[in-house]
Design a protein around this motif. Structure first.
Motif, mmCIF file in Angstrom:
data_model
loop_
_atom_site.group_PDB
_atom_site.id
_atom_site.type_symbol
_atom_site.label_atom_id
_atom_site.label_comp_id
_atom_site.label_asym_id
_atom_site.label_seq_id
_atom_site.Cartn_x
_atom_site.Cartn_y
_atom_site.Cartn_z
ATOM 1 N N GLU A 15 0.846 -1.196 0.000
ATOM 2 C CA GLU A 15 0.000 0.000 0.000
ATOM 3 C C GLU A 15 0.884 1.251 0.000
ATOM 4 O O GLU A 15 1.731 1.423 0.877
ATOM 5 N N PRO A 16 0.720 2.170 -0.969
ATOM 6 C CA PRO A 16 1.566 3.365 -1.035
ATOM 7 C C PRO A 16 1.326 4.336 0.121
ATOM 8 O O PRO A 16 2.258 4.983 0.576
ATOM 9 N N TRP A 17 0.120 4.444 0.608
ATOM 10 C CA TRP A 17 -0.148 5.385 1.699
ATOM 11 C C TRP A 17 0.520 4.956 2.998
ATOM 12 O O TRP A 17 0.924 5.771 3.812
ATOM 13 N N LEU A 18 0.633 3.648 3.191
ATOM 14 C CA LEU A 18 1.323 3.143 4.380
ATOM 15 C C LEU A 18 2.775 3.632 4.379
ATOM 16 O O LEU A 18 3.280 4.136 5.387
ATOM 17 N N TRP A 19 3.476 3.495 3.258
ATOM 18 C CA TRP A 19 4.855 3.916 3.162
ATOM 19 C C TRP A 19 4.986 5.431 3.185
ATOM 20 O O TRP A 19 5.985 5.965 3.669
ATOM 21 N N PHE A 20 3.994 6.126 2.678
ATOM 22 C CA PHE A 20 3.995 7.589 2.742
ATOM 23 C C PHE A 20 3.970 8.062 4.201
ATOM 24 O O PHE A 20 4.616 9.035 4.560
ATOM 25 N N VAL A 21 3.241 7.363 5.035
ATOM 26 C CA VAL A 21 3.138 7.730 6.452
ATOM 27 C C VAL A 21 4.337 7.199 7.249
ATOM 28 O O VAL A 21 4.878 7.890 8.115
ATOM 29 N N LEU A 22 4.794 5.987 6.973
ATOM 30 C CA LEU A 22 5.850 5.375 7.777
ATOM 31 C C LEU A 22 7.268 5.850 7.440
ATOM 32 O O LEU A 22 8.144 5.818 8.299
ATOM 33 N N THR A 23 7.536 6.276 6.212
ATOM 34 C CA THR A 23 8.891 6.653 5.808
ATOM 35 C C THR A 23 9.485 7.760 6.685
ATOM 36 O O THR A 23 10.615 7.612 7.171
ATOM 37 N N PRO A 24 8.785 8.869 6.927
ATOM 38 C CA PRO A 24 9.397 9.889 7.807
ATOM 39 C C PRO A 24 9.667 9.367 9.221
ATOM 40 O O PRO A 24 10.675 9.719 9.827
ATOM 41 N N LEU A 25 8.790 8.514 9.733
ATOM 42 C CA LEU A 25 9.005 7.979 11.080
ATOM 43 C C LEU A 25 10.237 7.071 11.123
ATOM 44 O O LEU A 25 11.027 7.126 12.067
ATOM 45 N N ILE A 26 10.402 6.262 10.115
ATOM 46 C CA ILE A 26 11.564 5.369 10.061
ATOM 47 C C ILE A 26 12.851 6.184 9.931
ATOM 48 O O ILE A 26 13.856 5.896 10.591
ATOM 49 N N VAL A 27 12.835 7.229 9.110
ATOM 50 C CA VAL A 27 14.011 8.084 8.952
ATOM 51 C C VAL A 27 14.374 8.747 10.275
ATOM 52 O O VAL A 27 15.544 8.809 10.659
ATOM 53 N N VAL A 28 13.388 9.231 11.003
ATOM 54 C CA VAL A 28 13.643 9.879 12.297
ATOM 55 C C VAL A 28 14.257 8.895 13.286
ATOM 56 O O VAL A 28 15.197 9.236 14.012
ATOM 57 N N VAL A 29 13.775 7.682 13.321
ATOM 58 C CA VAL A 29 14.317 6.685 14.244
ATOM 59 C C VAL A 29 15.769 6.364 13.884
ATOM 60 O O VAL A 29 16.646 6.303 14.755
ATOM 61 N N VAL A 30 16.072 6.190 12.607
ATOM 62 C CA VAL A 30 17.440 5.868 12.187
ATOM 63 C C VAL A 30 18.383 7.023 12.490
ATOM 64 O O VAL A 30 19.482 6.825 13.036
ATOM 65 N N VAL A 31 17.995 8.242 12.172
ATOM 66 C CA VAL A 31 18.840 9.409 12.434
ATOM 67 C C VAL A 31 19.049 9.580 13.943
ATOM 68 O O VAL A 31 20.151 9.918 14.390
ATOM 69 N N SER A 32 18.027 9.334 14.740
ATOM 70 C CA SER A 32 18.169 9.434 16.202
ATOM 71 C C SER A 32 19.157 8.408 16.727
ATOM 72 O O SER A 32 19.979 8.723 17.598
ATOM 73 N N MET A 33 19.101 7.192 16.212
ATOM 74 C CA MET A 33 20.052 6.167 16.664
ATOM 75 C C MET A 33 21.485 6.539 16.272
ATOM 76 O O MET A 33 22.406 6.351 17.067
ATOM 77 N N VAL A 34 21.673 7.080 15.087
ATOM 78 C CA VAL A 34 23.007 7.507 14.663
ATOM 79 C C VAL A 34 23.503 8.642 15.554
ATOM 80 O O VAL A 34 24.655 8.659 15.988
ATOM 81 N N THR A 35 22.634 9.589 15.858
ATOM 82 C CA THR A 35 23.003 10.728 16.706
ATOM 83 C C THR A 35 23.397 10.268 18.113
ATOM 84 O O THR A 35 24.403 10.714 18.663
ATOM 85 N N VAL A 36 22.622 9.376 18.694
ATOM 86 C CA VAL A 36 22.930 8.871 20.040
ATOM 87 C C VAL A 36 24.246 8.089 20.018
ATOM 88 O O VAL A 36 25.085 8.235 20.918
ATOM 89 N N THR A 37 24.460 7.298 18.988
ATOM 90 C CA THR A 37 25.708 6.543 18.881
ATOM 91 C C THR A 37 26.909 7.471 18.799
ATOM 92 O O THR A 37 27.916 7.275 19.489
ATOM 93 N N LEU A 38 26.821 8.504 17.978
ATOM 94 C CA LEU A 38 27.922 9.460 17.869
ATOM 95 C C LEU A 38 28.135 10.227 19.169
ATOM 96 O O LEU A 38 29.273 10.491 19.560
ATOM 97 N N ALA A 39 27.055 10.586 19.845
ATOM 98 C CA ALA A 39 27.182 11.322 21.109
ATOM 99 C C ALA A 39 27.855 10.479 22.185
ATOM 100 O O ALA A 39 28.655 10.983 22.966
ATOM 101 N N VAL A 40 27.554 9.205 22.222
ATOM 102 C CA VAL A 40 28.159 8.337 23.230
ATOM 103 C C VAL A 40 29.609 8.023 22.861
ATOM 104 O O VAL A 40 30.493 8.048 23.714
ATOM 105 N N LYS A 41 29.865 7.762 21.590
ATOM 106 C CA LYS A 41 31.205 7.384 21.157
ATOM 107 C C LYS A 41 32.187 8.541 21.265
ATOM 108 O O LYS A 41 33.338 8.364 21.649
ATOM 109 N N TYR A 42 31.759 9.744 20.931
ATOM 110 C CA TYR A 42 32.644 10.914 20.941
ATOM 111 C C TYR A 42 32.207 11.903 22.019
ATOM 112 O O TYR A 42 32.065 13.089 21.759
#
Length: 177
Positions: A15-42
Motif C-alpha cells: 500500500e503506497p499510503w502506508l509507506w507515505f506515512v511510515l517513511t518519515p518515522l523510520i528516517v527519524v528513528v534511524v537518524v536518532s540512533m546515529v546521533t545517540v551513537t555518535l554522542a556516546v562514542k565521541y
C-alpha cells in the motif's frame, strides 16, 4: 469486479499510503540512533563529573597562583624540535630551587593526548627533559612536585597556553588579576 477484489487482497506492505506515512518515522528513528551513537562514542571528555569538588579546589588553585606571584616566580621555556629537548629556566630569588619540576601538557579537546613529565635539574636554575613532538595547542602547567597527583597540592604553579609549532620559546608567569 475481479480488479476490485484483487485490489482488496493486496498485502499491507504494498500500500503506497502506508509507506507515505511510515517513511518519515523510520528516517527519524534511524537518524536518532546515529546521533545517540555518535554522542556516546565521541563524548566531550572536558566536562568533569564532580563539579562540587572542582569548585572547592579552585580556591587552592588560586592560592598557588598568588604564592607564585608573591615569590616572583617566572620561567622561560624553550623547545628544540630536532632533539626533542625541553629546557626550563626558573627565576625566583625568594625560594630555593627544587630538585625537579613537574610539567603537565593538557590537550584542549582530547584527554588521551595529555602528557606528564618530570624535568630534572641540570644547573642552578635550569631543568631539562625530553618531550615528544607536539604540533598543536597545549595548556602547560609547571609545578615543583614530582608526582602526577600533586598538581593541586603543589605550593605554586605557573601556567600558559602554547602551540609548539608556532613558537619554541615561551614565558611562564603568574596570572595578573
Amino acid at each position: 469486479m475481479t480488479t476490485a477484489a484483487q485490489k482488496l487482497e493486496r498485502p499491507w506492505y504494498k500500500e503506497p499510503w502506508l509507506w507515505f506515512v511510515l517513511t518519515p518515522l523510520i528516517v527519524v528513528v534511524v537518524v536518532s540512533m546515529v546521533t545517540v551513537t555518535l554522542a556516546v562514542k565521541y563524548a566531550d571528555d572536558t566536562v568533569i563529573d564532580n563539579y562540587y569538588k572542582e569548585g572547592r579546589m579552585i580556591n587552592q588553585s588560586l592560592e598557588q597562583d598568588k604564592r607564585a606571584k608573591l615569590w616572583g616566580l617566572t620561567a622561560d621555556m624553550s623547545w628544540q624540535a630536532e632533539g626533542r629537548e625541553l629546557t626550563v629556566v626558573l627565576h625566583s630569588d625568594a625560594i630555593p630551587m627544587p630538585a625537579s619540576l613537574s610539567l603537565w601538557l593538557d590537550h584542549p579537546f582530547d584527554e588521551k593526548q595529555d602528557a606528564f613529565m618530570v624535568l630534572q635539574r641540570s644547573g642552578k636554575n635550569q631543568f631539562h627533559g625530553t618531550l615528544p613532538a607536539f604540533d598543536n595547542l597545549w595548556y602547560v602547567t609547571l609545578a615543583p612536585e614530582q608526582t602526577r597527583d600533586a598538581r593541586r597540592a603543589a605550593p605554586w604553579r605557573l601556567r600558559t597556553e602554547v602551540n609548539f609549532a608556532e613558537r619554541t620559546d615561551v614565558k611562564l608567569a603568574p596570572p595578573v588579576p
